[in-house]
Design an enzyme around this catalytic site. Sequence first.
Site, PDB file in Angstrom:
ATOM      1  N   TYR A 150      -5.165  -5.309  -5.383  1.00 51.63           N
ATOM      2  CA  TYR A 150      -4.503  -4.454  -6.352  1.00 51.63           C
ATOM      3  C   TYR A 150      -3.442  -3.622  -5.644  1.00 51.63           C
ATOM      4  O   TYR A 150      -3.753  -2.893  -4.698  1.00 51.63           O
ATOM      5  CB  TYR A 150      -5.534  -3.526  -7.020  1.00 51.63           C
ATOM      6  CG  TYR A 150      -4.926  -2.669  -8.103  1.00 51.63           C
ATOM      7  CD1 TYR A 150      -4.569  -3.220  -9.327  1.00 51.63           C
ATOM      8  CD2 TYR A 150      -4.680  -1.309  -7.896  1.00 51.63           C
ATOM      9  CE1 TYR A 150      -3.990  -2.444 -10.323  1.00 51.63           C
ATOM     10  CE2 TYR A 150      -4.099  -0.528  -8.893  1.00 51.63           C
ATOM     11  CZ  TYR A 150      -3.758  -1.104 -10.088  1.00 51.63           C
ATOM     12  OH  TYR A 150      -3.180  -0.332 -11.079  1.00 51.63           O
ATOM     13  N   ASP A 245      -1.319  -1.744   2.476  1.00 54.06           N
ATOM     14  CA  ASP A 245      -1.415  -0.886   1.297  1.00 54.06           C
ATOM     15  C   ASP A 245      -2.588   0.058   1.542  1.00 54.06           C
ATOM     16  O   ASP A 245      -3.748  -0.310   1.372  1.00 54.06           O
ATOM     17  CB  ASP A 245      -1.616  -1.728   0.034  1.00 54.06           C
ATOM     18  CG  ASP A 245      -1.711  -0.852  -1.213  1.00 54.06           C
ATOM     19  OD1 ASP A 245      -1.800   0.381  -1.058  1.00 54.06           O
ATOM     20  OD2 ASP A 245      -1.690  -1.405  -2.322  1.00 54.06           O
ATOM     21  N   LYS A 273      -2.700   8.908  -3.728  1.00 56.33           N
ATOM     22  CA  LYS A 273      -4.010   9.536  -3.913  1.00 56.33           C
ATOM     23  C   LYS A 273      -4.225  10.769  -3.021  1.00 56.33           C
ATOM     24  O   LYS A 273      -3.808  11.856  -3.367  1.00 56.33           O
ATOM     25  CB  LYS A 273      -5.112   8.506  -3.727  1.00 56.33           C
ATOM     26  CG  LYS A 273      -4.945   7.331  -4.728  1.00 56.33           C
ATOM     27  CD  LYS A 273      -6.113   6.406  -4.742  1.00 56.33           C
ATOM     28  CE  LYS A 273      -5.834   5.102  -5.454  1.00 56.33           C
ATOM     29  NZ  LYS A 273      -6.177   5.015  -6.840  1.00 56.33           N
TER      30      LYS A 273
END
Length: 437
Positions: A150, A245, A273
């Site tokens: 993802y 990532d 985040k």
Amino acid sequence: MSVAAHQFLDAQSQDDLYEIAERTLPGGGLGGYSLPEDVRFIIAHGEGNRVRSVDGRWYLDFTGGAGANILGHCHPAVVDAVRRQAGRGLHYFGTLNDTAIELSELLVETIPCAEKIAFTTTGSEATAYAMRIARAATGRDRILKFEGAYHGNHDYAAFSQFPAAAANYPQATADSGGVPRPLQETMLVAPYNDLAAVEQILHTHAGETAAIIVEPVQRIIFPQSGFLVGLRALCDRYGVLLIFDEVVTGFRLALGGAQEHFGVTPDLASFGKIIGGGGPLGCVAGRADLIDKTNPRHKGKLDYAYINGTLHGNPIAAAAGLATIRELMKPRTYDRLHEGCAKLTHACQQVLNRHGLTAIAAGRGSFWQFLFMAREPRNQMEILASDTAAMRRLDIEMMRRGIYVLPGVRRFTSLMLTDEEIAETADALDGACAALH
Ligand SMILES: Cc1ncc(COP(=O)(O)O)c(C=O)c1O
């Protein structure tokens, strides 16, 4: 919360709010998750590891803000930093602000690959920009990603995230309507943890491939020994850039993220985040020559990569991020974080065994999830071949018992996890397992 917002909440029951949400939001929700009606709830408040619903029920929250809330909810240092910054301005646009500069210095000091960073608003933007920089730097269009990985919500990420069956590697498949068909040509897909497959694809496509993008820990799948080192070596051999990532792993696996934890340094990495302390902030970090492709003084050059955004370097998120990272820099943080998760998965595994289920409480670091398989998965197809219906049912039973986990989705522990909360989770699992029989 403002008086007006309080009044809105006070005047509405949970059912009234659902009715409004159903009318105004697609699927009555905020994104990609739709929960069965009897377990969904509306959050009114968060505190430590718990959230309280509008109708007053408390849940033990393992979603952790999709990984952002490593300190739980409302950590005093973060709340204080946000309050102080809010008194100086929520948002400015333009050239610079002091809070963002302070955070940029801390990020460059702590992220191994970061000679420079460029701010973004989200993790999705960070992966999109990392890919754009790689394309601009190499003059090539293709990016290799891994099946089941993802990388956010943009068009290039919307390939082979949620495969229903193994791909015809390296052919990527779009997961969403509205993704332009020609983009499929630009994305290549390989199975995770399979260096031989990556090598074969690079052998055929190296001259057209700008970068490999990889989640160093792909959802709940950990890299096998040698995989990340092997990717680095293949990238070097074939002249392809390596992008980590780290939107989830950054500041979670270690202060220096997966790069520090696994000892492999990528050329570029995307973050989100935790670096915004749960606020709207991300960044692309990497080699100075690559990040400098976004230097606005180079506008007009063929290898200039455009980056811009209203909220880039947002001072509220930067203040929350600074306060969060400073807490994480205290001694023994990551030992404590990892120990908490190990205790939790150990306690849960004992319960699963006692119930005679062929299931694992998978996880390491601060990632965990129940999987109905005998051993840790190596790739997405192994998870797909497991009993995913039972996995979802068990998670829904956990939600019924006040444990907030999204069904079938990897979850997190925070630094605040207590032994009592671990025991409470194991108790809930005991009841959830009994309900499955
Ligand atoms: C590995 C990874 N990359 C990118 C993203 C996208 O980040 P955001 O939701 O902030 O756009 C996520 C979000 O969960 C993620 O887990």
